[in-house]
Design a protein around this motif. Structure first.
Motif, PDB file in Angstrom:
ATOM      1  N   GLY A  46     -18.790  15.181  -7.634  1.00  0.00           N
ATOM      2  CA  GLY A  46     -17.498  14.248  -7.436  1.00  0.00           C
ATOM      3  C   GLY A  46     -16.425  15.195  -7.796  1.00  0.00           C
ATOM      4  N   PRO A  47     -15.662  15.937  -6.973  1.00  0.00           N
ATOM      5  CA  PRO A  47     -14.573  16.930  -7.349  1.00  0.00           C
ATOM      6  C   PRO A  47     -13.362  16.119  -7.487  1.00  0.00           C
ATOM      7  CG  PRO A  47     -15.194  16.957  -4.893  1.00  0.00           C
ATOM      8  CD  PRO A  47     -16.224  16.167  -5.486  1.00  0.00           C
ATOM      9  N   VAL A  48     -12.583  16.798  -8.430  1.00  0.00           N
ATOM     10  CA  VAL A  48     -11.183  15.922  -8.290  1.00  0.00           C
ATOM     11  C   VAL A  48     -10.166  16.250  -7.022  1.00  0.00           C
ATOM     12  CG1 VAL A  48     -11.138  16.418 -10.966  1.00  0.00           C
ATOM     13  CG2 VAL A  48     -10.152  18.020  -9.403  1.00  0.00           C
ATOM     14  N   LEU A  49      -9.359  15.321  -7.047  1.00  0.00           N
ATOM     15  CA  LEU A  49      -8.535  15.772  -5.770  1.00  0.00           C
ATOM     16  C   LEU A  49      -7.682  16.777  -5.930  1.00  0.00           C
ATOM     17  CD1 LEU A  49      -7.023  12.005  -5.161  1.00  0.00           C
ATOM     18  CD2 LEU A  49      -8.649  13.169  -3.847  1.00  0.00           C
ATOM     19  N   PRO A  50      -7.233  17.553  -4.793  1.00  0.00           N
ATOM     20  CA  PRO A  50      -6.272  18.733  -5.033  1.00  0.00           C
ATOM     21  C   PRO A  50      -5.082  18.268  -5.606  1.00  0.00           C
ATOM     22  CG  PRO A  50      -7.174  18.310  -2.650  1.00  0.00           C
ATOM     23  CD  PRO A  50      -7.656  17.184  -3.485  1.00  0.00           C
ATOM     24  N   LYS A  51      -4.488  19.303  -6.548  1.00  0.00           N
ATOM     25  CA  LYS A  51      -3.243  19.182  -7.209  1.00  0.00           C
ATOM     26  C   LYS A  51      -2.015  18.408  -6.356  1.00  0.00           C
ATOM     27  CE  LYS A  51      -0.801  21.320 -10.952  1.00  0.00           C
ATOM     28  NZ  LYS A  51       0.386  20.503 -10.875  1.00  0.00           N
ATOM     29  N   GLU A  52      -1.924  18.983  -5.042  1.00  0.00           N
ATOM     30  CA  GLU A  52      -0.976  18.468  -4.467  1.00  0.00           C
ATOM     31  C   GLU A  52      -0.924  16.872  -3.947  1.00  0.00           C
ATOM     32  OE1 GLU A  52      -3.646  20.598  -1.474  1.00  0.00           O
ATOM     33  OE2 GLU A  52      -2.643  20.839  -3.495  1.00  0.00           O
ATOM     34  N   GLU A  53      -2.116  16.519  -4.142  1.00  0.00           N
ATOM     35  CA  GLU A  53      -2.300  15.032  -3.746  1.00  0.00           C
ATOM     36  C   GLU A  53      -2.004  14.194  -5.039  1.00  0.00           C
ATOM     37  OE1 GLU A  53      -5.398  13.656  -1.362  1.00  0.00           O
ATOM     38  OE2 GLU A  53      -5.751  15.767  -0.451  1.00  0.00           O
ATOM     39  N   ARG A  54      -2.435  14.757  -6.198  1.00  0.00           N
ATOM     40  CA  ARG A  54      -2.226  14.172  -7.416  1.00  0.00           C
ATOM     41  C   ARG A  54      -0.985  14.325  -8.148  1.00  0.00           C
ATOM     42  NH1 ARG A  54      -4.830  16.577 -11.160  1.00  0.00           N
ATOM     43  NH2 ARG A  54      -5.834  18.485 -10.143  1.00  0.00           N
ATOM     44  N   ASP A  55       0.024  15.167  -7.532  1.00  0.00           N
ATOM     45  CA  ASP A  55       1.348  15.478  -8.224  1.00  0.00           C
ATOM     46  C   ASP A  55       2.370  14.500  -7.286  1.00  0.00           C
ATOM     47  OD1 ASP A  55       2.554  16.821  -9.668  1.00  0.00           O
ATOM     48  OD2 ASP A  55       3.079  18.627  -8.597  1.00  0.00           O
ATOM     49  N   ILE A  56       2.236  13.171  -7.845  1.00  0.00           N
ATOM     50  CA  ILE A  56       2.829  12.059  -7.018  1.00  0.00           C
ATOM     51  C   ILE A  56       3.788  11.492  -8.298  1.00  0.00           C
ATOM     52  CG2 ILE A  56       3.112   9.999  -6.144  1.00  0.00           C
ATOM     53  CD1 ILE A  56       0.470  10.432  -4.818  1.00  0.00           C
ATOM     54  N   PRO A  57       5.127  11.633  -8.154  1.00  0.00           N
ATOM     55  CA  PRO A  57       6.160  10.817  -9.134  1.00  0.00           C
ATOM     56  C   PRO A  57       5.483   9.537  -9.705  1.00  0.00           C
ATOM     57  CG  PRO A  57       7.355  11.676  -7.295  1.00  0.00           C
ATOM     58  CD  PRO A  57       5.790  11.934  -6.663  1.00  0.00           C
ATOM     59  N   LEU A  58       5.947   9.305 -10.908  1.00  0.00           N
ATOM     60  CA  LEU A  58       5.357   8.319 -11.670  1.00  0.00           C
ATOM     61  C   LEU A  58       5.678   6.818 -10.843  1.00  0.00           C
ATOM     62  CD1 LEU A  58       3.738   6.734 -13.935  1.00  0.00           C
ATOM     63  CD2 LEU A  58       5.775   6.962 -15.338  1.00  0.00           C
ATOM     64  N   SER A  59       7.103   7.076 -10.406  1.00  0.00           N
ATOM     65  CA  SER A  59       7.420   5.888  -9.726  1.00  0.00           C
ATOM     66  C   SER A  59       6.949   5.414  -8.717  1.00  0.00           C
ATOM     67  CB  SER A  59       9.093   6.301  -9.374  1.00  0.00           C
ATOM     68  OG  SER A  59       9.012   7.250  -8.585  1.00  0.00           O
ATOM     69  N   GLU A  60       6.279   6.488  -7.850  1.00  0.00           N
ATOM     70  CA  GLU A  60       5.609   6.120  -6.492  1.00  0.00           C
ATOM     71  C   GLU A  60       4.222   5.344  -7.147  1.00  0.00           C
ATOM     72  OE1 GLU A  60       6.305   6.608  -3.478  1.00  0.00           O
ATOM     73  OE2 GLU A  60       8.130   6.922  -4.000  1.00  0.00           O
ATOM     74  N   LYS A  61       3.409   6.304  -8.036  1.00  0.00           N
ATOM     75  CA  LYS A  61       2.218   5.574  -8.781  1.00  0.00           C
ATOM     76  C   LYS A  61       2.586   4.168  -9.084  1.00  0.00           C
ATOM     77  CE  LYS A  61      -0.017   9.740 -10.225  1.00  0.00           C
ATOM     78  NZ  LYS A  61      -0.718  10.454 -11.555  1.00  0.00           N
ATOM     79  N   LEU A  62       3.471   3.794  -9.769  1.00  0.00           N
ATOM     80  CA  LEU A  62       3.732   2.446 -10.362  1.00  0.00           C
ATOM     81  C   LEU A  62       3.866   1.468  -8.989  1.00  0.00           C
ATOM     82  CD1 LEU A  62       6.289   3.191 -13.313  1.00  0.00           C
ATOM     83  CD2 LEU A  62       3.693   2.383 -13.374  1.00  0.00           C
ATOM     84  N   LYS A  63       4.693   1.923  -7.889  1.00  0.00           N
ATOM     85  CA  LYS A  63       4.780   1.278  -6.759  1.00  0.00           C
ATOM     86  C   LYS A  63       3.321   0.849  -5.857  1.00  0.00           C
ATOM     87  CE  LYS A  63       9.310   2.429  -5.177  1.00  0.00           C
ATOM     88  NZ  LYS A  63      10.073   3.493  -4.042  1.00  0.00           N
ATOM     89  N   LEU A  64       2.410   1.802  -6.131  1.00  0.00           N
ATOM     90  CA  LEU A  64       0.989   1.501  -5.519  1.00  0.00           C
ATOM     91  C   LEU A  64       0.358   0.645  -6.187  1.00  0.00           C
ATOM     92  CD1 LEU A  64      -0.074   5.334  -4.668  1.00  0.00           C
ATOM     93  CD2 LEU A  64       0.446   3.390  -3.264  1.00  0.00           C
ATOM     94  N   LEU A  65       0.763   0.453  -7.604  1.00  0.00           N
ATOM     95  CA  LEU A  65       0.084  -0.628  -8.497  1.00  0.00           C
ATOM     96  C   LEU A  65       0.413  -2.161  -7.946  1.00  0.00           C
ATOM     97  CD1 LEU A  65       0.492   0.522 -12.308  1.00  0.00           C
ATOM     98  CD2 LEU A  65      -1.650   0.606 -10.649  1.00  0.00           C
ATOM     99  N   ARG A  66       1.394  -2.067  -7.025  1.00  0.00           N
ATOM    100  CA  ARG A  66       1.851  -3.466  -6.597  1.00  0.00           C
ATOM    101  C   ARG A  66       0.717  -3.978  -5.741  1.00  0.00           C
ATOM    102  NH1 ARG A  66       7.872  -2.873  -4.253  1.00  0.00           N
ATOM    103  NH2 ARG A  66       6.635  -1.067  -3.126  1.00  0.00           N
ATOM    104  N   ALA A  67      -0.130  -2.972  -5.158  1.00  0.00           N
ATOM    105  CA  ALA A  67      -1.183  -3.532  -4.381  1.00  0.00           C
ATOM    106  C   ALA A  67      -1.980  -4.544  -5.028  1.00  0.00           C
ATOM    107  CB  ALA A  67      -2.006  -2.463  -3.827  1.00  0.00           C
ATOM    108  N   GLY A  68      -2.211  -4.374  -6.468  1.00  0.00           N
ATOM    109  CA  GLY A  68      -3.024  -5.165  -7.518  1.00  0.00           C
ATOM    110  C   GLY A  68      -2.421  -6.441  -7.607  1.00  0.00           C
TER     111      GLY A  68
END
Length: 441
Positions: A205-227
């Motif tokens: 179960g490898p980790v995601l590449p760094k470029e895919e994980r390197d997302i601004p916190l604001s974008e990550k919080l927006k994705l949480l709206r899906a829940g």
């Protein structure tokens, strides 16, 4: 004809009839009515009519189409796909993180569905291709999806527990509460296994590449709206129910209506989604109603024969078995039957004997409902005819073979057996919530 011979006739003719490929409910209902006619004469033919009237008067049955409709609509409308994107980003930095996120997704889907088939469909079509593309071990992840989807029949609102409640004459609301902590316990055990195994062997179960994980916190919080919307549906449905504002049936109606509104707001009702959802809901609901009807016919004959007292006398008085030994043998028989039958067939076949016997042995029937459901989860994944095995084979991409699917389930079957043993040893895991929360039927 003696009562013992009628019991022998019922079981032998039922098993032989099943070999013809007839539907389970047709075989069991037919055998029940014929046995009643042999036992009571022409009046026995009224047994089917009596069972149908009893079924139509059981008010909680209205929850079945509501929850099934809600689950299929959420599956068809793409809400689960939005949720998985959030898990993808937030859990991608952990070894095995996407597999852990898949279990989290399955728990959420289970809490809005009540069946395992929707979780399996979502996992196989959304999570599995993504996991394989990211280099996850195909054997491990097919097991993850099968195990995670099986939580749908334990986490409330479980349709299987509704069926058990009808046959065992137990309150469905209490059964749902009893399934909550055991469901979370199994999910936690799955996650612990995935994390430990991927830590020992990072290639699984490898980790995601760094470029895919390197997302601004604001974008990550927006994705949480899906829940937010799924959480809102769950709160309106189960929160109001637990707080006593809605009854069981009212809660199911709130959940179905909420899912419909959310799908409409997101513009996901086009392309025949509503039509497919209604067709699937009607098919599954009718299947469950016929099964309950057949079970009532079959069980009424056993009540009239006094079969439960005879079996209790044989096991306890003649053989001298302890109540716990009898209970463990029952669970083992469920697992063996699950290799060849589905969960509803198992329940209908043995419920007339097992459920009254469990009560006479002094065990709590709410707690036993949880044990039965976990055993069903195990049987869903045990070869040769586990339900989830064939669902996964039908939905998996070509590179996942039947051998991969069969090998994938054994670690999770062992984990489920450990979970079953824990709940048998500590019944309060299942019974604490029903004892401390009052709900309206």
């Amino acid at each position: 004809m003696s009562a013992e011979l009628i019991i022998l006739f019922m079981f032998s003719s039922m098993l032989l009839s099943m070999l013809t490929g007839q539907r389970v409910f047709a075989v069991i209902g037919f055998v029940g009515v014929v046995a009643a006619a042999i036992l009571w004469g022409n009046g026995g033919f009224e047994l089917g009519f009596s069972a149908a009237m009893k079924l139509m008067k059981w008010y909680p049955l209205l929850t079945l189409p509501m929850f099934i409709f809600m689950g299929y609509l959420l599956s068809e409308s793409g809400i689960a796909e939005d949720l998985y994107k959030a898990f993808h980003v937030w859990m991608g930095g952990l070894r095995g993180g996407l597999a852990v996120g898949t279990i989290g997704l399955m728990v959420i889907i289970s809490a809005m569905n009540g069946l395992s088939v929707a979780g399996m469909a979502i996992g196989a079509t959304i999570a599995l291709p993504e996991l394989l593309k990211r280099g996850y071990d195909k054997t491990m992840v097919t097991g993850v999806i099968q195990a995670g989807s099986s939580l749908g029949i334990l986490v409330p609102p479980s349709v299987v527990l509704v069926l058990y409640g009808m046959i065992a004459r137990q309150p469905v609301g209490q059964l749902w509460l009893a399934g909550a902590f055991p469901g979370l316990l199994l999910a936690a055990l799955f996650i612990i296994y995935i994390v430990i195994r991927c830590r020992l062997n990072p290639a699984l179960g490898p980790v995601l590449p760094k470029e895919e994980r390197d997302i601004p916190l604001s974008e990550k919080l927006k994705l949480l709206r899906a829940g937010i919307l799924p959480f809102l549906i769950f709160f309106l449905m189960m929160g109001l129910f637990l707080m006593g504002y809605t009854s069981l049936v009212e809660s199911s109606a709130v959940g179905a209506l909420s899912a419909l509104v959310v799908a409409a707001v997101k513009g996901r009702l086009g392309n025949g989604v509503l039509t497919r959802t209604i067709e699937q809901t009607l098919g599954i609901t009718c299947m469950f109603m016929w099964i309950i009807l057949a079970a009532l016919c079959f069980g009424a004959v056993f009540d009239g024969l006094g079969a439960v007292r005879a079996i209790e006398g044989l096991l306890v008085n003649d053989w001298g078995l302890s109540p716990w030994t009898i209970l463990i043998l029952m669970q083992l028989s469920f697992i063996l039957m699950g290799m060849f039958l589905d969960d509803t067939a198992m329940l209908v076949i043995v419920a007339p004997l097992y459920i009254p016997l469990v009560g006479k042995l002094g065990f709590d029937l709410i707690w036993y409902g949880v044990l039965y459901t976990i055993t069903c989860q195990i049987s869903y994944m045990t070869p040769p005819f586990g339900y989830n095995l064939f669902l996964m084979r039908a939905m998996a991409p070509p590179e996942v073979s039947l051998g991969d699917i069969y090998r994938s389930v054994w670690p999770f079957v062992i984990i489920m057996m450990i979970g079953l043993a824990i709940i048998m040893a500590f019944p309060q895991i299942a019974l604490w919530l029903p004892e401390h929360v009052n709900v309206r039927g």
